[in-house]
Design a protein around this motif. Structure first.
Motif, mmCIF file in Angstrom:
data_model
loop_
_atom_site.group_PDB
_atom_site.id
_atom_site.type_symbol
_atom_site.label_atom_id
_atom_site.label_comp_id
_atom_site.label_asym_id
_atom_site.label_seq_id
_atom_site.Cartn_x
_atom_site.Cartn_y
_atom_site.Cartn_z
ATOM 1 N N ASP A 23 4.330 3.702 -8.649
ATOM 2 C CA ASP A 23 3.810 3.104 -7.418
ATOM 3 C C ASP A 23 4.672 1.928 -6.991
ATOM 4 O O ASP A 23 5.585 1.496 -7.728
ATOM 5 C CB ASP A 23 2.331 2.727 -7.536
ATOM 6 C CG ASP A 23 2.073 1.511 -8.425
ATOM 7 O OD1 ASP A 23 3.011 1.052 -9.127
ATOM 8 O OD2 ASP A 23 0.941 1.025 -8.429
ATOM 9 N N LEU A 77 9.028 2.361 1.763
ATOM 10 C CA LEU A 77 8.048 3.411 1.455
ATOM 11 C C LEU A 77 8.642 4.801 1.680
ATOM 12 O O LEU A 77 8.386 5.729 0.899
ATOM 13 C CB LEU A 77 6.791 3.234 2.314
ATOM 14 C CG LEU A 77 5.602 2.492 1.691
ATOM 15 C CD1 LEU A 77 5.995 1.100 1.208
ATOM 16 C CD2 LEU A 77 4.437 2.409 2.670
ATOM 17 N N ASN A 98 1.911 -3.354 1.768
ATOM 18 C CA ASN A 98 2.137 -1.910 1.904
ATOM 19 C C ASN A 98 2.225 -1.313 0.512
ATOM 20 O O ASN A 98 2.919 -1.851 -0.358
ATOM 21 C CB ASN A 98 3.417 -1.638 2.694
ATOM 22 C CG ASN A 98 3.303 -2.095 4.133
ATOM 23 O OD1 ASN A 98 3.797 -3.161 4.487
ATOM 24 N ND2 ASN A 98 2.634 -1.323 4.955
ATOM 25 N N TYR A 99 1.537 -0.192 0.334
ATOM 26 C CA TYR A 99 1.427 0.399 -1.005
ATOM 27 C C TYR A 99 1.696 1.898 -0.935
ATOM 28 O O TYR A 99 1.261 2.578 0.009
ATOM 29 C CB TYR A 99 0.023 0.158 -1.558
ATOM 30 C CG TYR A 99 -0.215 0.771 -2.928
ATOM 31 C CD1 TYR A 99 0.082 0.071 -4.087
ATOM 32 C CD2 TYR A 99 -0.731 2.064 -3.056
ATOM 33 C CE1 TYR A 99 -0.130 0.632 -5.348
ATOM 34 C CE2 TYR A 99 -0.940 2.638 -4.308
ATOM 35 C CZ TYR A 99 -0.635 1.907 -5.448
ATOM 36 O OH TYR A 99 -0.836 2.462 -6.685
ATOM 37 N N CYS A 100 2.414 2.420 -1.914
ATOM 38 C CA CYS A 100 2.557 3.867 -2.030
ATOM 39 C C CYS A 100 2.572 4.232 -3.516
ATOM 40 O O CYS A 100 2.857 3.395 -4.374
ATOM 41 C CB CYS A 100 3.821 4.372 -1.334
ATOM 42 S SG CYS A 100 5.368 3.801 -2.050
ATOM 43 N N GLY A 104 0.217 10.163 3.843
ATOM 44 C CA GLY A 104 0.899 8.931 4.223
ATOM 45 C C GLY A 104 0.140 8.161 5.280
ATOM 46 O O GLY A 104 -0.103 8.672 6.374
ATOM 47 N N GLU A 105 -0.222 6.924 4.969
ATOM 48 C CA GLU A 105 -0.881 6.031 5.927
ATOM 49 C C GLU A 105 -2.130 6.676 6.524
ATOM 50 O O GLU A 105 -2.285 6.757 7.746
ATOM 51 C CB GLU A 105 0.103 5.635 7.041
ATOM 52 C CG GLU A 105 1.426 5.080 6.539
ATOM 53 C CD GLU A 105 1.248 3.789 5.761
ATOM 54 O OE1 GLU A 105 0.684 2.830 6.290
ATOM 55 O OE2 GLU A 105 1.678 3.756 4.581
ATOM 56 N N SER A 151 0.287 6.815 0.671
ATOM 57 C CA SER A 151 0.590 5.433 1.018
ATOM 58 C C SER A 151 -0.544 4.897 1.872
ATOM 59 O O SER A 151 -1.216 5.640 2.588
ATOM 60 C CB SER A 151 1.928 5.326 1.758
ATOM 61 O OG SER A 151 1.863 5.957 3.018
ATOM 62 N N THR A 152 -0.770 3.615 1.759
ATOM 63 C CA THR A 152 -1.775 2.942 2.556
ATOM 64 C C THR A 152 -1.415 1.466 2.574
ATOM 65 O O THR A 152 -0.272 1.103 2.245
ATOM 66 C CB THR A 152 -3.192 3.200 2.006
ATOM 67 O OG1 THR A 152 -4.171 2.623 2.881
ATOM 68 C CG2 THR A 152 -3.366 2.613 0.613
ATOM 69 N N CYS A 153 -2.340 0.618 2.927
ATOM 70 C CA CYS A 153 -2.019 -0.805 2.972
ATOM 71 C C CYS A 153 -3.282 -1.635 2.777
ATOM 72 O O CYS A 153 -4.395 -1.154 2.981
ATOM 73 C CB CYS A 153 -1.337 -1.157 4.282
ATOM 74 S SG CYS A 153 -2.257 -0.649 5.752
ATOM 75 N N TYR A 162 1.690 12.429 -3.008
ATOM 76 C CA TYR A 162 2.309 11.194 -2.514
ATOM 77 C C TYR A 162 1.315 10.566 -1.551
ATOM 78 O O TYR A 162 0.882 11.222 -0.594
ATOM 79 C CB TYR A 162 3.628 11.453 -1.781
ATOM 80 C CG TYR A 162 4.090 10.241 -0.989
ATOM 81 C CD1 TYR A 162 4.805 9.216 -1.592
ATOM 82 C CD2 TYR A 162 3.758 10.098 0.365
ATOM 83 C CE1 TYR A 162 5.188 8.089 -0.881
ATOM 84 C CE2 TYR A 162 4.140 8.971 1.085
ATOM 85 C CZ TYR A 162 4.866 7.972 0.455
ATOM 86 O OH TYR A 162 5.227 6.848 1.158
#
Length: 317
Positions: free
Chosen positions: A288, A136, A309-311, A225-226, A254-256, A252
């Motif tokens: 992505d 990520l 995990n995703y971004c 991010g997160e 990211s999460t999950c 940008y």
């Protein structure tokens, strides 16, 4: 992260004495982590060794100033890993996160310096040893704007790695960062000083992102991010971000999904659900990345509650 690179770019483990020292400390307390880390390192290329040795050397200026501090950092990483494992075991049985309200996370995690300190140090170290976290961060680096971007906003300072990267990559940039946790801001400032980031170029705002005035609605680059997994209303966070992003700007994020933790509240069940939220919030996904934490076929990720995990890089639709 070019400022973190060693004078001579390391080509392998033998060129990374500081990284090796951290690994040995982690392994001395937890042999299981040693096995996982060694497996990850076996597949790394030159860009990894430069990043990891560079980050290790920088952390020597703050969280790892001497052997005692290094041992504490290794314990922080191991404790954070055990926390995640414990939550994962519980989640696999219940299918639900431990908490469903961010106020509880704020009380028991964000406002507790002893918890936040080991948690943030552990997360920072995880970028060197967790395959998905490293991937990520590589995605973030590879999709940064090519030239000096305009106004920059970060939502949730966390451990400070992303802000320090922005400030070092763009010498003329001025940014704003908003975080609901005073404890997180305190630790992030420590990290930013460690990276020798110019704090005069970052306006740090303590408050709720949804209601706090961050000084404008024309940010050219926004980093989240997160964050979404920590909030009660992920849609409201994306709607607010949509309002603040300048025309032609980039986000940008990211999460999950299926990723229980001490302070995770919003439960995404799949990467498809995350993508749907982005679309419903008025964003187009330019690029992505979705990565499973287990070696299980993608069609079974949701059914078997596999952490994903995703971004993504977003722009106005």
């Amino acid at each position: 992260m070019t400022s973190m690179a060693a004078d001579k770019a390391p080509q392998g483990r033998d060129d990374c004495p500081e990284l090796t020292r951290i690994i040995n400390l982690i392994a001395s307390e937890n042999p299981l982590q040693k096995k996982r880390i060694e497996g990850f390192l076996a597949t790394r290329g030159p860009e990894y060794w430069a990043f990891a040795e560079g980050l290790s050397r920088i952390l020597n200026h703050s969280f790892m100033t001497d052997d005692t501090a290094r041992a504490e950092a290794a314990r922080a990483y191991n404790k954070m890993c055990m926390d995640f494992l414990s939550e994962q075991i519980r989640f696999k049985k219940s299918g639900k996160y431990r908490i469903d309200n961010s106020c509880l996370a704020q009380t028991h995690v964000y406002n507790d310096l002893s918890v936040m300190r080991y948690y943030m140090i552990g997360l920072l170290v995880s970028y060197m040893f967790w395959p998905n976290h490293y991937a990520l961060f590589r995605f973030f680096l590879e999709h940064l704007p090519p030239a000096n971007t305009g106004r920059y906003l970060e939502i949730g300072l966390g451990h400070g790695l992303f802000s320090s990267t922005m400030l070092s990559r763009y010498p003329n940039i001025h940014g704003t960062a908003v975080d609901i946790s005073e404890t997180s801001i305190r630790i992030a400032k420590e990290t930013l000083r460690t990276f020798q980031a110019d704090l005069d170029r970052l306006k740090i705002v303590h408050g709720d992102y949804l209601t706090t005035d961050v000084g404008g609605q024309d940010f050219d680059f926004i980093v989240m991010g997160e964050v979404l997994e920590h909030v009660n209303d992920a849609r409201a966070f994306m709607d607010r971000t949509k309002e603040l992003l300048a025309p032609g700007g980039t986000v940008y994020m990211s999460t999950c999904a299926n990723c229980p933790a001490l302070d995770h509240v919003y439960h995404f069940h799949s990467a498809a659900e995350i993508r749907q939220l982005m679309a419903e919030s008025g964003f187009r996904i330019r690029h992505d990345l979705a990565l499973a934490a287990e070696n299980i076929p993608e069609e079974k990720w949701e059914e078997e509650l596999v952490t994903v995990n995703y971004c993504a890089l977003l722009e106005h639709a």
